[in-house]
Design an enzyme around this catalytic site. Structure first.
Site, short mmCIF file in Angstrom:
data_model
loop_
_atom_site.label_atom_id
_atom_site.label_comp_id
_atom_site.label_asym_id
_atom_site.label_seq_id
_atom_site.Cartn_x
_atom_site.Cartn_y
_atom_site.Cartn_z
CB THR A 94 -8.64 -1.89 1.74
OG1 THR A 94 -9.58 -2.77 2.39
CG2 THR A 94 -9.01 -1.76 0.27
NE ARG A 149 -2.85 -0.97 3.49
CZ ARG A 149 -2.99 -2.10 4.18
NH1 ARG A 149 -3.41 -3.20 3.56
NH2 ARG A 149 -2.71 -2.15 5.47
CD GLU A 167 -10.39 -5.75 0.68
OE1 GLU A 167 -11.25 -6.07 -0.16
OE2 GLU A 167 -9.19 -5.56 0.38
CD GLU A 168 -3.20 -6.08 6.99
OE1 GLU A 168 -2.20 -6.57 7.55
OE2 GLU A 168 -3.18 -4.98 6.38
N GLY A 169 -8.10 -6.02 8.43
CA GLY A 169 -8.65 -6.13 9.77
C GLY A 169 -9.85 -7.05 9.83
#
Length: 498
Positions: A160, A125, A163-165
């Site tokens: 994003t 990112r 999304e990761e979280g």
């Protein structure tokens, strides 16, 4: 005549016994057959390193829960793929040893149907923010490398932060079976919402906090809506870019004052007393998370000296955060909205590793954790080396800074306190699977967690049900014939007596 009827009855009973034997034999045979497994591969392309996770589950049970297991994790040698910005082909080549390992694990006849993914996180990112074309070239090269293997490759992409979280939250709750639970009556039940746990993830370049809040969220940008097993979840999730451990420590070093002499000196309160190293301004400001002053000379040398000062270390780390909030607003830090933390949390990745080195992941009270970190930060370089003989030089150097940053992030950044601290569980694995976003990512993309709850559990294979249905039909027919013969026998006997 009686003898004939008795003979026919015996024949029917014999046929009935044979049918029962065949039924039991068929069921026993299918029960003895090993269940065919399916496999999935997910690359976690993080900011500092890449790992490949190999998952396995029984075929035909994709919509169950608690049935995916981690077969193996392969650590890719070298740095994260974002470090190959100027050598994209090197990023693809770095994955091949782990792909070779996966081909040894997954049976050859199943490799072409094995879903394979690569998800890149905060390191990519940041690279995309710096140079989007270089980021695309890196992704293209890793996709090209994976595409050379006989797997069902479904793409390489940058996740994003939310999304990761969210996927990390799905992973831990899936493994804990807090989303849905199977009962021995063959039905599924939803555990109470209080059983659902929050997820705390600390990578190299970003930090994620995700949990089920007690009140409706007032900021839609921090909300993720999920429908899992027939239940709607409105979860809070936010990712703090640049607040992963490695980037935070870079920001910390760059924030410390430099001497005015011809040979600039940096006194580092989080490094052990007696530790010293040399660096350059180019290395100091080589991250997009660190802003270089306009007067900085890239070739300038710097000497960094550890002073081992716990109070100064904590103060310098807290200066990395902006804890002010807007009027009448609940927030985490840097003005980001966050409702009060609620329930149990599982903390993993960097949060686990930074405290595990100090043996502080066993549920110790906050007072013990604080005292241990303070004692460590007051140690000399020689004492730290003796205390952690198997750790790398970098781990020893950063032990105080990493553990102090972990505490600052949790206590000041996310507002945990003495009453909520015992509800944080520091883990590396749950149910023999590494906790992170990768499992949740695969479960989502393969639709293995349905939006609606399963209605029942199918306990036998299709062949077993077919065989059982046919043989039970035969048994019913034979039983009918036997009853008819018995009735006829009784009728004949009564007639003869008359």
């Amino acid at each position: 005549m009686l003898r004939a009827v008795a003979g026919s009855s015996a024949a029917v009973l014999g046929a009935l016994a044979v049918a029962l034997f065949l039924l039991l034999l068929t069921l026993a045979r299918d029960a003895a057959l090993p269940a065919r497994n399916r496999y999935g591969l997910v690359f976690d392309a993080g900011s500092t390193h890449t790992s490949l996770y190999i998952y396995r589950w029984p075929a035909g049970k994709e919509n169950g829960t608690g049935i995916v297991s981690q077969v193996e994790a392969c650590s890719v040698q070298g740095p994260g793929i974002s470090s190959y910005a100027d050598n994209p082909a090197g990023a693809g080549a770095s994955l091949k040893p782990c792909l070779d390992k996966a081909m040894e694990v997954v049976p050859a006849e199943q490799q072409q149907e094995t879903p394979t993914y690569l998800g890149a996180t905060a390191g990519m990112r940041l690279l995309r923010e710096q140079n989007s074309s270089k980021a695309e070239q890196v992704l293209a090269e890793v996709a090209k490398a994976i595409g050379q293997y006989p797997v069902d490759f479904r793409g390489a992409r940058i996740l994003t932060g939310n999304e990761e979280g969210s996927f990390g939250w799905v992973t831990v709750n899936y493994l804990l079976e807090t989303l849905i639970k199977w009962s021995f009556t063959g039905t599924w039940s939803h555990p109470p919402a209080e059983d659902v746990v929050g997820a705390l993830d600390l990578g190299g370049a970003s930090a994620q906090i995700t949990f089920l809040p007690g009140t409706p969220l007032s900021d839609s940008s921090t909300r993720a809506l999920l429908r899992l097993y027939g239940t709607n979840y409105s979860i809070y999730t936010h990712s703090y870019l640049c607040y992963g451990l490695q980037q935070a420590l870079k920001m910390l070093l760059a924030s410390l004052p430099q001497g005015n002499s011809s040979s600039p000196q940096i006194s580092h309160p989080c490094y052990p007393r007696g530790y010293q190293e040399n660096t350059t301004t180019a290395e100091l400001y080589d991250s997009p998370c660190v802003q270089a002053p306009s007067t900085a000379s890239p070739a300038e040398s710097l000497t960094v000296t550890g002073t081992g000062d716990p109070a100064a270390c904590s103060a310098a780390i807290e200066d990395l955060f902006n804890f002010s909030c807007g009027a009448n607003q609940s927030c985490g830090f840097n003005g980001v909205y966050q409702p009060p933390v609620r329930g149990a949390f599982f903390a993993f990745s960097g949060l686990y590793h930074s405290l595990h080195l100090l043996n502080l992941t066993g549920g110790q009270p906050l007072s013990v954790v604080n005292a241990t970190v303070r004692q460590l930060c007051n140690s000399s370089w020689q004492e730290v080396q003796e205390k952690f003989p198997t750790a790398s030089s970098r781990q020893r150097r950063d032990a105080c800074a990493a553990s102090s940053y972990t505490l600052a992030l949790l206590l000041h950044g996310y507002s945990f306190d003495r009453s909520s601290w015992p509800h944080i569980h520091f883990v590396q694995q749950v149910a023999n699977a590494d906790v992170g976003w990768t499992l949740g990512y695969m479960l989502n993309l393969t639709n293995m967690i349905p939006s609606e709850a399963p209605q029942r559990v199918v306990g036998l294979q299709r062949s077993s049900w077919v065989a059982a249905t046919v043989l039970l039909t035969i048994i019913l027919i034979l039983t009918f014939c036997l009853l008819t013969a018995v009735c006829c026998q009784k009728g004949s006997s009564g007639y003869e007596r008359l």
